[in-house]
Scaffold this active site. Structure first.
Site, PDB file in Angstrom:
ATOM      1  N   GLY A  23      -0.852   0.192  -4.894  1.00 25.55           N
ATOM      2  CA  GLY A  23      -1.935  -0.380  -4.887  1.00 25.55           C
ATOM      3  C   GLY A  23      -3.092   0.104  -5.789  1.00 25.55           C
ATOM      4  CG  ASN A  46       3.102   0.492   3.116  1.00 28.22           C
ATOM      5  OD1 ASN A  46       4.391   0.584   2.839  1.00 28.22           O
ATOM      6  ND2 ASN A  46       2.745  -0.736   2.658  1.00 28.22           N
ATOM      7  N   GLY A  47       1.810  -1.987   5.281  1.00 28.32           N
ATOM      8  CA  GLY A  47       2.508  -3.242   5.830  1.00 28.32           C
ATOM      9  C   GLY A  47       1.507  -4.091   6.345  1.00 28.32           C
ATOM     10  CB  CYS A  96      -0.967   0.074   1.223  1.00 31.30           C
ATOM     11  SG  CYS A  96      -2.002  -1.403   1.366  1.00 31.30           S
ATOM     12  CE1 TYR A 146       6.498  -5.799  -9.959  1.00 26.22           C
ATOM     13  CE2 TYR A 146       5.751  -5.157  -8.115  1.00 26.22           C
ATOM     14  CZ  TYR A 146       5.575  -5.615  -9.402  1.00 26.22           C
ATOM     15  OH  TYR A 146       4.347  -5.529  -9.771  1.00 26.22           O
TER      16      TYR A 146
END
Ligand code: AMP
Length: 495
Positions: A54, A129-130, A28, A269
């Site tokens: 996302g 995020n995570g 995210c 990535y």
């Protein structure tokens, strides 16, 4: 008592069609701004720049001095937050926003972030995020004590921990909540008076601080600062909590100093190539990765061809280091939305080339070095190699710009379980035979560390989180362990 104006909406144009379901899923992105009259519009732009992190849903919450306003929508940022009337529904000088790819908790409108809760001490919106690796066990305890959950997101666990904390000032409750959670997080949160940002003690997920005409910005990547013309100030440090108020910014380090374990897959990535994450330009690192790969696993060939877009920077680095021409032998369609539903079963089974197509003129009769960033289940490589051979390539040599992905990520990357990771099941030779290449090589873990600016991996104290390549997890995995114990117990029961 501030009330929340909330609008949550599902896009009508379909849902996940399974197109990318054979992949890892993106993490995210988070964004926060404090003290700017265009807060919501800036958040929308920031989230747009973070769209790669996302594409499932996006949300923004603002505070206008008396009320919180929330807009949460499934679908892309541009489809939902580019209209003036939507931004007009988000007044206020302070905002936080979130892009979601569902990792923990799954999709569903109730899980779209930022989440909001009204506490005894006021409202609190949070975006994360995570992945919290003990969320399930904490949630169970909270439920037993009477908490009522409205979503299945691990982020709501954090809200409940803040709400039920016995501490008094908000920030002490927030720290108390963070002390109880394990895993990886970059968090932005908004109260009536504060914008808070927090990074997990190892700093697995990124979070940076920016400045726009005196307004503070917190966000996942610097590309979200660039889009609004904000200046990069610094990284939020591992384990650091920043508290931004009208008086300025305060930094807290309640967890002491911890060795950093930034996610190395951000370089491979996730992050956008134009971002600076953990002080390094992602594009540079990817080109270095390609150069390392060329040095480690050279092969005679006519051209280097990237699998676009994720393999492109590494392929450029490979070609430059090897002195072999770089060429676009595969063309990517950038308009493959998540909403393209293949019209019939027959067409679905044709393996239609929605995303990539071979550029026959470039490939015919040539010895090709194909460069991609990673192999997860092996589906992409299998399809791409077949396509390149059909286009007349004389030889196909696959070079992968990361080590074999052998272990699942529990820190916010929705990796398939280990049994579905092809590199965990097959040897290098088996995998080369399976995807039908003349040769196959992955980057070594030390090669990856070198590309990211280290001499080598310090095995006793790794400088990055590289668990997806090594199985060496930097935190406890409470829920996962419990799960394994549960299934071992049920196996025992069956026996
Ligand atoms: P697979 O087809 O399962 O082997 O997946 C490998 C492909 O997925 C590569 O082309 C990667 O660029 C891409 N990929 C790797 N990680 C992710 C991710 N987290 N989300 C989406 N795609 C990814």
């Amino acid at each position: 008592m501030p009330r929340l104006y909330d609008s949550v909406a599902q896009q009508s144009a379909g849902d996940v069609d399974g197109l990318d379901d054979d992949h890892f899923h993106d993490e995210c992105g988070v964004f926060g701004v404090f003290g700017h009259s265009d807060a919501a519009a800036l958040a929308a732009l920031g989230l747009h720049a973070l769209q790669h992190r996302g594409q499932d849903a996006a949300g923004i919450v603002t505070y206008d001095g008396s009320h919180f306003h929330s807009e949460r929508h499934s679908g892309l940022v541009g489809d939902n937050f580019s209209k003036p009337h939507v931004i007009a529904r988000l007044p206020g000088n302070n905002a936080i926003g979130h892009n979601r790819y569902p990792t923990a908790g799954g999709s569903g409108l109730q899980n779209i972030q930022p989440l909001f809760a009204e506490f005894a001490g006021g409202g609190f919106a949070v975006a994360h995020n995570g992945n919290i690796t003990n969320a399930r066990s904490l949630t169970r305890q909270l439920r037993e004590r009477g908490s009522i959950f409205q979503s299945t997101s691990d982020t709501e666990t954090l809200l409940h921990l803040v709400a039920t904390s016995a501490k008094k000032p908000f920030i002490d409750r927030f720290i108390d909540a963070l002390r109880q959670i394990e895993g990886a997080y970059a968090i932005v949160g908004l109260t009536e008076k504060k914008l808070v940002g927090a990074r997990d003690p190892q700093g697995v997920r990124p979070l940076v601080l920016g400045d726009l005409d005196g307004a503070y910005v917190l966000t996942s990547e610097t590309c979200a600062l660039d889009i609004i013309g904000a200046r990069f100030v610094r990284n939020i440090e591992p384990g650091e909590i920043v508290v931004i108020t009208e008086k300025g910014i305060e930094s807290l380090k309640p967890f002491g100093e911890n060795p950093a374990r930034f996610c190395v897959f951000e370089y491979v990535y996730f992050a956008r190539p134009d971002s600076i994450v953990s002080n390094k330009n992602v594009y540079d690192v990817r080109k270095q990765i390609g150069a390392e790969l060329a040095r480690e696993s050279p092969v005679e060939a006519d051209i280097v061809v990237p699998v676009p877009d994720s393999g492109t920077p590494a392929a450029i680095g490979f070609a430059q280091a090897a002195g072999i021409p770089f060429d676009l032998g595969i063309i990517r369609n950038h308009y493959v939305g998540r909403t393209f539903i293949q019209p019939t079963d027959a067409i679905r089974h044709m393996g239609v080339r929605l995303k990539h197509n071979a550029n026959r003129e470039v490939l015919e009769g040539k010895r090709i070095i194909l460069v991609d960033d990673s192999i997860v289940r092996g589906t992409t490589s299998l399809k791409i190699v077949e396509m390149v051979r059909e286009a007349g390539a004389a030889e196909v040599h696959m070079r992968i710009a990361s080590p074999p992905t052998t272990d699942s990520c529990f820190y916010g990357v929705d990796t398939p379980e280990k049994s579905k990771l092809i590199a965990a099941r097959m040897s290098l030779e088996e995998l080369a035979r399976y995807i039908k290449v003349d040769s196959l090589a992955f980057l070594s873990i030390d090669g990856l560390y070198r590309a990211a600016g280290e001499d080598a991996r310090r095995n006793d104290r790794p400088q990055f989180c590289d668990a997806c390549f090594t199985g060496d997890y930097p935190t406890r995995l409470t829920d996962h362990q419990e799960n394994r114990t549960d299934s071992q117990l049920s196996l025992l029961a069956v026996v």
